[in-house]
Design a protein around this motif. Sequence first.
Motif, PDB file in Angstrom:
ATOM      1  N   LEU A 228       0.834  -1.201   0.000  1.00 22.78           N
ATOM      2  CA  LEU A 228       0.000   0.000   0.000  1.00 22.78           C
ATOM      3  C   LEU A 228       0.873   1.257   0.000  1.00 22.78           C
ATOM      4  O   LEU A 228       0.583   2.234  -0.690  1.00 22.78           O
ATOM      5  N   PHE A 229       1.958   1.212   0.781  1.00 21.62           N
ATOM      6  CA  PHE A 229       2.842   2.379   0.852  1.00 21.62           C
ATOM      7  C   PHE A 229       3.451   2.671  -0.514  1.00 21.62           C
ATOM      8  O   PHE A 229       3.478   3.833  -0.956  1.00 21.62           O
ATOM      9  N   LYS A 230       3.958   1.656  -1.195  1.00 20.54           N
ATOM     10  CA  LYS A 230       4.569   1.890  -2.500  1.00 20.54           C
ATOM     11  C   LYS A 230       3.560   2.486  -3.479  1.00 20.54           C
ATOM     12  O   LYS A 230       3.891   3.376  -4.266  1.00 20.54           O
ATOM     13  N   THR A 231       2.331   2.001  -3.411  1.00 13.68           N
ATOM     14  CA  THR A 231       1.301   2.512  -4.320  1.00 13.68           C
ATOM     15  C   THR A 231       0.923   3.945  -3.990  1.00 13.68           C
ATOM     16  O   THR A 231       0.940   4.836  -4.849  1.00 13.68           O
ATOM     17  N   PHE A 232       0.577   4.193  -2.736  1.00 16.73           N
ATOM     18  CA  PHE A 232       0.013   5.497  -2.389  1.00 16.73           C
ATOM     19  C   PHE A 232       1.071   6.562  -2.141  1.00 16.73           C
ATOM     20  O   PHE A 232       0.771   7.760  -2.204  1.00 16.73           O
ATOM     21  N   PHE A 242       5.214  15.768  -8.036  1.00 19.65           N
ATOM     22  CA  PHE A 242       6.434  14.960  -8.065  1.00 19.65           C
ATOM     23  C   PHE A 242       6.141  13.580  -8.654  1.00 19.65           C
ATOM     24  O   PHE A 242       4.990  13.206  -8.863  1.00 19.65           O
ATOM     25  N   MET A 243       7.200  12.829  -8.875  1.00 21.06           N
ATOM     26  CA  MET A 243       7.084  11.408  -9.212  1.00 21.06           C
ATOM     27  C   MET A 243       8.060  10.630  -8.359  1.00 21.06           C
ATOM     28  O   MET A 243       9.223  11.028  -8.205  1.00 21.06           O
ATOM     29  N   ALA A 244       7.578   9.535  -7.768  1.00 20.21           N
ATOM     30  CA  ALA A 244       8.413   8.687  -6.925  1.00 20.21           C
ATOM     31  C   ALA A 244       8.704   7.377  -7.645  1.00 20.21           C
ATOM     32  O   ALA A 244       7.840   6.842  -8.344  1.00 20.21           O
ATOM     33  N   THR A 245       9.921   6.880  -7.489  1.00 21.22           N
ATOM     34  CA  THR A 245      10.271   5.579  -8.047  1.00 21.22           C
ATOM     35  C   THR A 245      11.011   4.754  -7.012  1.00 21.22           C
ATOM     36  O   THR A 245      11.830   5.281  -6.253  1.00 21.22           O
TER      37      THR A 245
END
Length: 306
Positions: A228-232, A242-245
Motif C-alpha cells: 500500500l505504501f509503494k502505491t500510495f 512529483f514522481m516517486a520511483t
Amino acid sequence: MEPRQVRSAADARAIVEERGVNHVKVGAFDIDGIMRGKYISRDKFLSSLDGGFGFCDVVLGWDCQDQLYDNVQYTGWHTGYPDAPVRLLPDTCRTLPFEDNGLFFLGEFSPPGEAVCSRGLLRRVLERARAMGFEAYVGFEYEFFVFKETPESVREKSYRGLTPMAPGWFGYSVIRNSTGNAFYRQLLDHCRDMDMAIEGLHEETGPGVMEAAITVDKALAAADKAALFKTFAKVIAQQNGFMATFMAKCSKDWPGQSGHIHLSLKSKSGDSVFHEAGKPHSMSDAMRWFVGGQQKLMPELLAMVA
C-alpha cells in the motif's frame, strides 16, 4: 465505525451503509506483486462480500507495462484470459483521505488463481511457519527517489536527465525536510490515516532520495502495508507535482536504493526465537540456521547465479 475496526463481512456492509458510499475502491495484487484495482458500485460491493467478484486474470499473466508474458501456464492466449474469482478481505478496510474519506478494500485471488497469487503464496508460507510454532513479525524500510517530473515529462525526456526533488547529496537534512514539509507532512499524515504508519522518514544520501520505515506488524499485515505504501506514496507524490520511483538503480551516477525487510520470529508463547543469552552474539541456534538458509536460498529467490 472506523475502517480499521472492520473485521467481518457484516462490519464491511455496515460501514458502507453508514457512510453512504456509492462506490468502493478494491485492489488485488498481480503476478509481480503490483496492486491493480478498480471502483465497484455499492450494490456490487455488498454482493461481493459473500460471493466475491471477477477480475480479469490477465493481471496474472502480464508485466508492469501490461505486456503479456509468453512463458506462462496459468493464463494466456490458450485460456482466453477469463475472469478469475477474487474474495474480498473485510479486515483490510481503509479510508482514502485524499478521496473524501472513501473506502478501500484489498482482495485475494480464490482458487484456481490462488495458486499464483502473490498474497496467497505469502499466506501459505506463514501458515506453514505457524504450524511449526513460529509467528513472523516484519518491518519494511524503503528508499526511493522523488523527481520534479510528471508522467508526461519523463516520457518526453525518455527517462533521462530527470530533475530530482532536491539537488546534490544531503542525507538526514533538516533543511530539506523543513523546506519541503508540506509534502513530508502529507505523506506522514495519509500513511497514518491508512494504517501504514511511518516510524521514521528522512532524506537519504543522493539527490531527491527519501527513506521511510514502516511500523512493524505481523508479516501478512506488514506486507499489505508495504505494498500500500509503494502505491500510495506514488499517488501522494504525483498530487504534489512529483514522481516517486522505487527502482533499485535508476542511474549509474547515483547511489542505489534498497528495500530492507526487518524480520523476527516469535514462539507461541511470544518469546523471541532468534535471541538466546549466553550464545555467541546472543544468536540462538534457530537464528543461525535461519541465516544459513538465507545464504543458501537467497540467490535462487533473487534469480541470481550462485
